[in-house]
Design an enzyme around this catalytic site. Structure first.
Site, PDB file in Angstrom:
ATOM      1  N   GLU A  90       0.824  -1.216   0.000  1.00 20.08           N
ATOM      2  CA  GLU A  90       0.000   0.000   0.000  1.00 20.08           C
ATOM      3  C   GLU A  90       0.859   1.267   0.000  1.00 20.08           C
ATOM      4  O   GLU A  90       0.431   2.314  -0.493  1.00 20.08           O
ATOM      5  CB  GLU A  90      -0.958   0.022   1.198  1.00 20.08           C
ATOM      6  CG  GLU A  90      -2.061  -1.030   1.143  1.00 20.08           C
ATOM      7  CD  GLU A  90      -1.633  -2.382   1.703  1.00 20.08           C
ATOM      8  OE1 GLU A  90      -0.425  -2.564   2.001  1.00 20.08           O
ATOM      9  OE2 GLU A  90      -2.505  -3.266   1.832  1.00 20.08           O
ATOM     10  N   LYS A 147     -17.322  -1.225   6.062  1.00 20.36           N
ATOM     11  CA  LYS A 147     -17.758  -2.213   5.063  1.00 20.36           C
ATOM     12  C   LYS A 147     -19.279  -2.214   4.891  1.00 20.36           C
ATOM     13  O   LYS A 147     -19.792  -2.314   3.768  1.00 20.36           O
ATOM     14  CB  LYS A 147     -17.271  -3.594   5.497  1.00 20.36           C
ATOM     15  CG  LYS A 147     -17.472  -4.664   4.464  1.00 20.36           C
ATOM     16  CD  LYS A 147     -16.834  -5.963   4.918  1.00 20.36           C
ATOM     17  CE  LYS A 147     -16.949  -7.025   3.845  1.00 20.36           C
ATOM     18  NZ  LYS A 147     -16.308  -8.277   4.264  1.00 20.36           N
TER      19      LYS A 147
END
Ligand SMILES: Cc1ncc(C[n+]2csc(CCOP(=O)(O)OP(=O)(O)O)c2C)c(N)n1
Length: 563
Positions: free
Chosen positions: A50, A162
């Site tokens: 990342e 989420k």
């Protein structure tokens, strides 16, 4: 139309004209990855890490002026973006970083892969958000993009739990102005500040017309504001020499006779002497970093300081500004250009030319395979037409000193944070953003090792990037400080020969070329440039090579150590 949060994410990115996401998947961003599977308008680039994704988005943004987009999962995925976000923040690079978050019902319970990424990134983002209601998602994304690109650009982070990605709500399409051409007057639009700017503009014009020894100190803000043409008109009208900070490389064509070179710690003698002797220092989109000013008490101490910047927080932060001009550089420079008197070349220009003649930016070649020789040859062969990224350390300074940058957005380097491992992933972002343009990352072996794992991204997407590794088998810049300021006690800076870079490149399916003498440089660089594929070039250089001039810590910039 009713859409899920993940679908709204995709639609909002399309609205913003975002065509590429640099990312890495994980559990809390699966609904978004699932939607991306069906999307052809947005390309997802899978990096190896990342941090690599964030630097790649940064390279994409710096090379185009567009907003770079990152997508990472929660927890370790999110924390891995932190160095990249801080790097972008320090150099005013527009990014929008999306992180997944654990679902709202288990938020705040030390759930698996939960970190409070908004708190962690608060000091290194322009703003950040956690979206707890899907109805607010579209509006938050639109606000984040606008914030990242407007005023002084910078990174913004959006954390999306989420369950918010999976919930549905009404979505209305919006037409977004992504032009990035917002012209602002002052920092506040109220009348008092407009008046203040107008008054200061009068004082600025008078000071410029009266100055006998002006010096323009141009920084990265000129490039960000796309004000290079206005800068050129300004400098040519008042016949002012122009010095650039590291971030300003390319803001002013370096083959122009008024260009004096890099200013500050590793700046040219001409730039640093000009700063010490000028009577008007005009800082444009620059922030008087400690790497530029050296001993602050003696910096430009004979000069009136004029500071032009869009960010009011920069004015007077490090150096007192006698004449502050707060506004969009393109606008302020245009207004000045309309009013200033055309000047003639003077004895000051002659003096600067003399300094440039006595102290040309040429460097003695002590050892075989001199780094300046390599960069000069690269500059000759590519004529300023490529994009150069760098790592951090001596490689970065040698590149800034010896490559002739002629255009903005061709020098891409971590200036403010000085992030080793930046250049390789940044070269990936720059290459993806500029198809058909050659991108070359100039690296030291230490920095190269830090994110060499991203070579896999280069080979996966068949990116024709050249990695030019100046291998001194050392953490050269730190070794140099130990040599000069720590009695040559070389603790932990010798890397040795423990990685075979040719084999490393080969294991990623990337061609390797090794250069060991000056005689091979031109031919092998040309050979790599002729190949339309990725190459790792390793140049074996002597570990005793130094970067000169160097201003010792605490010294005035006119007292730089020379070779
Ligand atoms: C992530 C990170 N860690 C440590 C440093 C401190 N540092 C600055 S320059 C440098 C040495 C860089 O070595 P190398 O990449 O081999 O480049 P060279 O100076 O030899 O060209 C180090 C360790 C840094 N800037 N960034």
């Amino acid at each position: 139309m009713k859409l899920t949060g993940a679908q709204i994410f995709i639609e909002c990115l399309k609205e913003q004209g975002a065509d590429v996401i640099f990312g890495y998947p994980g559990g809390t961003v699966l609904p978004i990855y699932d939607e991306l599977y069906n999307t052809t308008e947005i390309k997802h680039i899978l990096t190896a890490h990342e941090q690599g994704a964030t630097h790649a988005a940064d390279g994409y943004a710096r090379s185009t002026g567009k907003v770079g987009v990152v997508l990472a999962t929660s927890g370790p995925g999110a924390t891995n973006t932190v160095t990249g976000i801080a790097t972008a923040y320090m150099d005013s690079v527009p990014l929008v970083v999306f992180t997944g978050q654990v679902p709202l019902p288990i938020l705040g319970r030390s759930s698996f892969q939960e970190v409070d990424i908004t708190s962690m990134t608060a000091p290194i983002t322009k703003d950040n958000y956690i979206v707890k209601d899907v109805k607010k998602l579209a509006q938050t994304i639109r606000e984040a993009f606008k914030n990242a690109r407007s005023g002084r650009p910078g990174p913004v982070l959006i954390d999306i739990p989420k369950d918010v990605q999976m919930e549905t709500t009404e979505y209305e399409f919006a037409v977004i102005d992504t032009s990035n051409k917002r012209i602002e007057w002052g920092f506040h639009r109220d009348e008092w500040n407009q008046e203040a700017l107008k008054r200061n503009l009068e004082r600025a014009i008078e000071a410029i017309n009266n100055a006998e020894k002006p010096l323009i100190y141009a920084g990265g803000g000129v490039i960000i504001a796309e004000a290079c043409d206005e800068l050129m008109i300004f400098a040519e009208t008042i016949k002012s020499p122009v010095a650039c900070s590291l971030m300003g490389m390319g803001a002013f064509s370096q083959d122009h006779p008024f260009y004096t070179g890099l200013i500050g710690m590793h700046g040219t003698r001409a730039s640093n002497r000009a700063a010490s002797n000028c009577d008007l220092l005009i800082a444009i989109g620059a922030r008087f970093s400690d790497r530029v000013v050296g001993n602050i008490k003696t910096f430009a101490s004979n000069a009136k300081i004029m500071h032009i910047d869009i960010d009011p927080a920069e004015i007077g932060k490090n150096v007192f500004a006698h004449i502050p001009l707060c506004g969009h550089l393109k606008n302020v420079l245009s207004m000045l250009n309309e009013r200033i008197n055309e000047k003639k070349l003077s004895s000051w220009n002659k003096q600067i030319d003399e300094w440039k003649g006595v102290f040309p930016p040429k460097f003695t070649y002590k050892h075989t395979l001199n780094p300046h020789y390599i960069i000069e040859k690269l500059s000759d062969l590519t004529k300023g037409e490529v994009i150069i990224t760098t790592e951090v350390g001596q490689n970065q300074m040698w590149t800034a000193q010896s490559y002739v940058f002629k255009k903005p957005r061709t020098f891409i380097s971590s200036g403010g944070l000085g992030t080793m491992g930046y250049g390789l992933p940044a070269s990936i972002g720059a290459c993806i953003a500029n198809p058909g343009k050659r991108v070359i990352n100039v690296a030291g072996d230490g920095s190269f090792r830090m994110n060499s794992t991203e070579l896999v991204t280069i080979s996966r997407y068949k990116l024709p990037i050249i990695q030019l590794v100046l291998n001194n088998h050392a953490l050269g810049m730190v070794r140099q400080w130990q040599d000069l300021f720590y009695e040559k006690k070389f603790n932990s800076t010798k890397l040795g020969n423990d990685v075979d870079l040719m084999k490393l490149a080969d294991s990623y399916g990337i061609k390797g070329i090794r250069i060991t003498s000056d005689e091979e440089v031109e031919e092998k660089l040309q050979q790599a440039l002729n190949m339309n594929e990725a190459v790792v070039i390793e140049c074996i250089i002597d570990e005793r090579e130094m970067v000169y001039p160097i201003v010792p810590p605490g010294a005035s910039i006119q007292d730089a150590l020379e070779e």
